[in-house]
Design a protein around this motif. Structure first.
Motif, PDB file in Angstrom:
ATOM      1  N   VAL A   1      -4.469  -6.771  -4.723  1.00 54.19           N
ATOM      2  CA  VAL A   1      -4.273  -7.128  -6.130  1.00 54.19           C
ATOM      3  C   VAL A   1      -5.648  -7.488  -6.695  1.00 54.19           C
ATOM      4  O   VAL A   1      -6.174  -8.566  -6.427  1.00 54.19           O
ATOM      5  N   SER A   2      -6.235  -6.562  -7.432  1.00 55.97           N
ATOM      6  CA  SER A   2      -7.546  -6.799  -8.031  1.00 55.97           C
ATOM      7  C   SER A   2      -7.575  -6.100  -9.380  1.00 55.97           C
ATOM      8  O   SER A   2      -6.719  -6.367 -10.225  1.00 55.97           O
ATOM      9  N   THR A   3      -8.544  -5.189  -9.607  1.00 57.27           N
ATOM     10  CA  THR A   3      -8.592  -4.440 -10.872  1.00 57.27           C
ATOM     11  C   THR A   3      -7.326  -3.620 -11.057  1.00 57.27           C
ATOM     12  O   THR A   3      -6.848  -3.433 -12.170  1.00 57.27           O
ATOM     13  N   GLY A   4      -6.798  -3.115  -9.969  1.00 57.43           N
ATOM     14  CA  GLY A   4      -5.502  -2.449  -9.935  1.00 57.43           C
ATOM     15  C   GLY A   4      -4.635  -3.144  -8.905  1.00 57.43           C
ATOM     16  O   GLY A   4      -5.004  -4.179  -8.360  1.00 57.43           O
ATOM     17  N   VAL A   5      -3.455  -2.580  -8.667  1.00 53.42           N
ATOM     18  CA  VAL A   5      -2.568  -3.107  -7.621  1.00 53.42           C
ATOM     19  C   VAL A   5      -2.158  -1.938  -6.737  1.00 53.42           C
ATOM     20  O   VAL A   5      -1.486  -1.009  -7.195  1.00 53.42           O
ATOM     21  N   GLY A   6      -2.598  -1.962  -5.480  1.00 52.50           N
ATOM     22  CA  GLY A   6      -2.255  -0.906  -4.528  1.00 52.50           C
ATOM     23  C   GLY A   6      -1.612  -1.504  -3.301  1.00 52.50           C
ATOM     24  O   GLY A   6      -1.421  -2.718  -3.214  1.00 52.50           O
ATOM     25  N   GLY A   7      -1.281  -0.657  -2.348  1.00 49.00           N
ATOM     26  CA  GLY A   7      -0.675  -1.190  -1.134  1.00 49.00           C
ATOM     27  C   GLY A   7      -0.371  -0.115  -0.126  1.00 49.00           C
ATOM     28  O   GLY A   7      -0.703   1.060  -0.321  1.00 49.00           O
ATOM     29  N   GLY A   8       0.235  -0.553   0.959  1.00 46.35           N
ATOM     30  CA  GLY A   8       0.607   0.362   2.029  1.00 46.35           C
ATOM     31  C   GLY A   8       1.679  -0.283   2.886  1.00 46.35           C
ATOM     32  O   GLY A   8       1.934  -1.490   2.794  1.00 46.35           O
ATOM     33  N   LEU A   9       2.320   0.537   3.721  1.00 42.37           N
ATOM     34  CA  LEU A   9       3.452   0.086   4.526  1.00 42.37           C
ATOM     35  C   LEU A   9       3.231   0.306   6.016  1.00 42.37           C
ATOM     36  O   LEU A   9       2.627   1.303   6.430  1.00 42.37           O
ATOM     37  N   VAL A  10       3.743  -0.633   6.798  1.00 41.82           N
ATOM     38  CA  VAL A  10       3.934  -0.438   8.233  1.00 41.82           C
ATOM     39  C   VAL A  10       5.440  -0.484   8.458  1.00 41.82           C
ATOM     40  O   VAL A  10       6.101  -1.457   8.071  1.00 41.82           O
ATOM     41  N   LEU A  11       6.004   0.559   9.031  1.00 36.59           N
ATOM     42  CA  LEU A  11       7.447   0.623   9.291  1.00 36.59           C
ATOM     43  C   LEU A  11       7.678   0.995  10.750  1.00 36.59           C
ATOM     44  O   LEU A  11       7.052   1.927  11.257  1.00 36.59           O
ATOM     45  N   GLY A  12       8.546   0.255  11.416  1.00 37.42           N
ATOM     46  CA  GLY A  12       8.839   0.550  12.815  1.00 37.42           C
ATOM     47  C   GLY A  12       7.607   0.465  13.696  1.00 37.42           C
ATOM     48  O   GLY A  12       7.485   1.178  14.691  1.00 37.42           O
ATOM     49  N   GLY A  13       6.673  -0.412  13.324  1.00 36.18           N
ATOM     50  CA  GLY A  13       5.470  -0.616  14.131  1.00 36.18           C
ATOM     51  C   GLY A  13       4.366   0.388  13.904  1.00 36.18           C
ATOM     52  O   GLY A  13       3.322   0.317  14.543  1.00 36.18           O
ATOM     53  N   ARG A  14       4.596   1.335  12.986  1.00 33.92           N
ATOM     54  CA  ARG A  14       3.591   2.380  12.747  1.00 33.92           C
ATOM     55  C   ARG A  14       3.183   2.407  11.278  1.00 33.92           C
ATOM     56  O   ARG A  14       3.998   2.171  10.390  1.00 33.92           O
ATOM     57  N   LEU A  15       1.923   2.731  11.046  1.00 36.80           N
ATOM     58  CA  LEU A  15       1.449   2.952   9.690  1.00 36.80           C
ATOM     59  C   LEU A  15       2.278   4.062   9.058  1.00 36.80           C
ATOM     60  O   LEU A  15       2.554   5.072   9.701  1.00 36.80           O
ATOM     61  N   HIS A  16       2.705   3.875   7.812  1.00 35.04           N
ATOM     62  CA  HIS A  16       3.546   4.868   7.133  1.00 35.04           C
ATOM     63  C   HIS A  16       2.854   5.338   5.852  1.00 35.04           C
ATOM     64  O   HIS A  16       3.175   4.877   4.752  1.00 35.04           O
ATOM     65  N   PRO A  17       1.878   6.248   5.986  1.00 36.13           N
ATOM     66  CA  PRO A  17       1.139   6.672   4.786  1.00 36.13           C
ATOM     67  C   PRO A  17       1.913   7.629   3.880  1.00 36.13           C
ATOM     68  O   PRO A  17       1.570   7.778   2.710  1.00 36.13           O
ATOM     69  N   GLY A  18       2.963   8.266   4.414  1.00 36.93           N
ATOM     70  CA  GLY A  18       3.689   9.261   3.621  1.00 36.93           C
ATOM     71  C   GLY A  18       2.965  10.596   3.621  1.00 36.93           C
ATOM     72  O   GLY A  18       1.829  10.707   4.088  1.00 36.93           O
ATOM     73  N   PRO A  19       3.620  11.648   3.103  1.00 40.56           N
ATOM     74  CA  PRO A  19       3.080  13.014   3.193  1.00 40.56           C
ATOM     75  C   PRO A  19       1.702  13.199   2.565  1.00 40.56           C
ATOM     76  O   PRO A  19       0.889  13.969   3.050  1.00 40.56           O
ATOM     77  N   THR A  20       1.415  12.509   1.457  1.00 37.29           N
ATOM     78  CA  THR A  20       0.101  12.673   0.812  1.00 37.29           C
ATOM     79  C   THR A  20      -0.786  11.440   0.970  1.00 37.29           C
ATOM     80  O   THR A  20      -1.895  11.394   0.444  1.00 37.29           O
ATOM     81  N   GLY A  21      -0.297  10.416   1.701  1.00 37.24           N
ATOM     82  CA  GLY A  21      -1.120   9.242   1.956  1.00 37.24           C
ATOM     83  C   GLY A  21      -1.005   8.139   0.924  1.00 37.24           C
ATOM     84  O   GLY A  21      -1.851   7.247   0.877  1.00 37.24           O
ATOM     85  N   ASN A  22       0.038   8.184   0.096  1.00 39.77           N
ATOM     86  CA  ASN A  22       0.158   7.217  -0.994  1.00 39.77           C
ATOM     87  C   ASN A  22       1.385   6.312  -0.901  1.00 39.77           C
ATOM     88  O   ASN A  22       1.662   5.545  -1.834  1.00 39.77           O
ATOM     89  N   ALA A  23       2.131   6.372   0.202  1.00 39.99           N
ATOM     90  CA  ALA A  23       3.328   5.541   0.327  1.00 39.99           C
ATOM     91  C   ALA A  23       2.947   4.057   0.273  1.00 39.99           C
ATOM     92  O   ALA A  23       1.921   3.650   0.809  1.00 39.99           O
ATOM     93  N   GLY A  24       3.768   3.273  -0.395  1.00 41.69           N
ATOM     94  CA  GLY A  24       3.498   1.844  -0.513  1.00 41.69           C
ATOM     95  C   GLY A  24       2.717   1.477  -1.758  1.00 41.69           C
ATOM     96  O   GLY A  24       2.252   0.346  -1.898  1.00 41.69           O
TER      97      GLY A  24
END
Length: 317
Positions: free
Chosen positions: A138-161
């Motif tokens: 949370v700074s100039t914008g608001v971004g994020g990411g997910l860990v699901l089931g113990g693994r990084l979950h970037p999604g198909p294009t890398g933008n999940a979360g």
């Protein structure tokens, strides 16, 4: 213990940082250059190549088996391209291909900067030991990411979360993304400051109108400053609760400049979260500050490169 190092790049609108990171998340060599963000795409790429040249000059470079890139987004990991909002010269820029060429064919993994910070916090920081986590910047914008089931979950294009663009106010202000009432429009630093000023907050004699100045005023009890942070906290709580309800995370980690505001943010955030995260399976959800600091992007790029490449291993990724 896997002794190989990971090369890492952290690319943003202000700086391009590079490092060699070991299997415990420790930085063994580092360098950086200013991002020529207003220049053409080739000039920006030259700065990346200079950072890579610095790393390649290190006696440790020969031990790097893979290179991870965390970049301001949007990114498209499926295409290997980046289009950072704050680097207009890069639109669909083939960063993976160019970095691979510049390093003599080193395997390259690209992720967005929110996913990079998530990877760092899960590997060595506040989300360590949690199998299901949301990490936010949370700074100039608001971004994020997910860990699901113990693994990084970037999604198909890398933008999940990408929680900044969940809508939490159906009749809210239009967002530059094209939607309305997004978390980012209420909770980013510039928007916290903008709302405080619009509602009558007066900056001190130094004229500082940043979110950090609003946070200082809120600490001193200024009611308008307090209200602006409460509104941001409510937006974050709604977005975090929605995410938890959807995918059952049990911890949300908040970093970035606004995350440094401390209790001014976290006290109303925890209170608002109790109002939004009401179902039995999300009631144990905790919200904590990030731990990784300014190295999170580099450590996270390395962590993601290790996590996303099946042929490499590192302690605890």
């Amino acid at each position: 213990m896997h002794t190989d190092l990971v090369a890492a790049l952290d690319i943003g609108g202000t700086k391009i940082a590079g490092a060699l990171v070991d299997g415990h998340g420790r930085i063994q060599a580092r360098t950086q250059r200013a991002t020529p963000a207003r220049q053409d795409g080739e000039t920006v790429m030259q700065a990346v190549e200079q950072v890579l040249g610095d790393l390649a000059a290190s006696p440790l470079w020969g031990r790097a088996s893979v290179l991870g890139i965390g970049s301001a987004g949007p990114v498209d990991t499926s295409a290997g391209t980046v289009s950072p909002v704050n680097v207009p010269g890069w639109r669909g820029f083939p960063l993976v291909e160019r970095v691979r060429a510049a390093t003599g064919g080193l395997p390259v993994e690209l992720i967005g900067d929110g996913v990079a910070i998530t990877a760092a916090e899960h590997w060595q920081g506040a989300a360590r030991g949690h199998d299901n986590a949301l990490c936010m910047v949370v700074s100039t914008g608001v971004g994020g990411g997910l860990v699901l089931g113990g693994r990084l979950h970037p999604g198909p294009t890398g933008n999940a979360g990408h929680i900044g663009h969940i809508s939490v106010d159906l009749d809210g202000e239009p967002c530059p993304c094209g939607a309305r009432g997004c978390v980012e429009g209420l909770a980013s630093g510039p928007n916290i400051a903008r709302r405080a000023l619009a509602d009558g907050w007066l900056p001190g004699p130094d004229g500082d109108t940043s979110a950090a100045a609003v946070a200082d005023a809120a600490r001193r009890g200024d009611p308008v400053a307090v209200a602006s942070f409460e509104r941001a906290a409510q937006a974050l709580a709604a977005g975090i609760a929605a995410t938890a309800t959807l995918v059952e995370i049990d911890i949300a980690v908040i970093g970035g400049g606004v995350g440094k505001a401390g209790d001014v943010l976290f006290a109303p955030l925890r209170k608002a979260l109790a109002d939004y995260a009401t179902l039995s399976f999300v009631q144990r959800l905790t919200v904590v500050p990030a731990q990784m600091g300014t190295d999170a992007g580099l450590v996270g790029a390395a962590a993601a490169a290790l996590a996303l490449r099946p042929d490499t291993t590192a302690a605890g990724v």
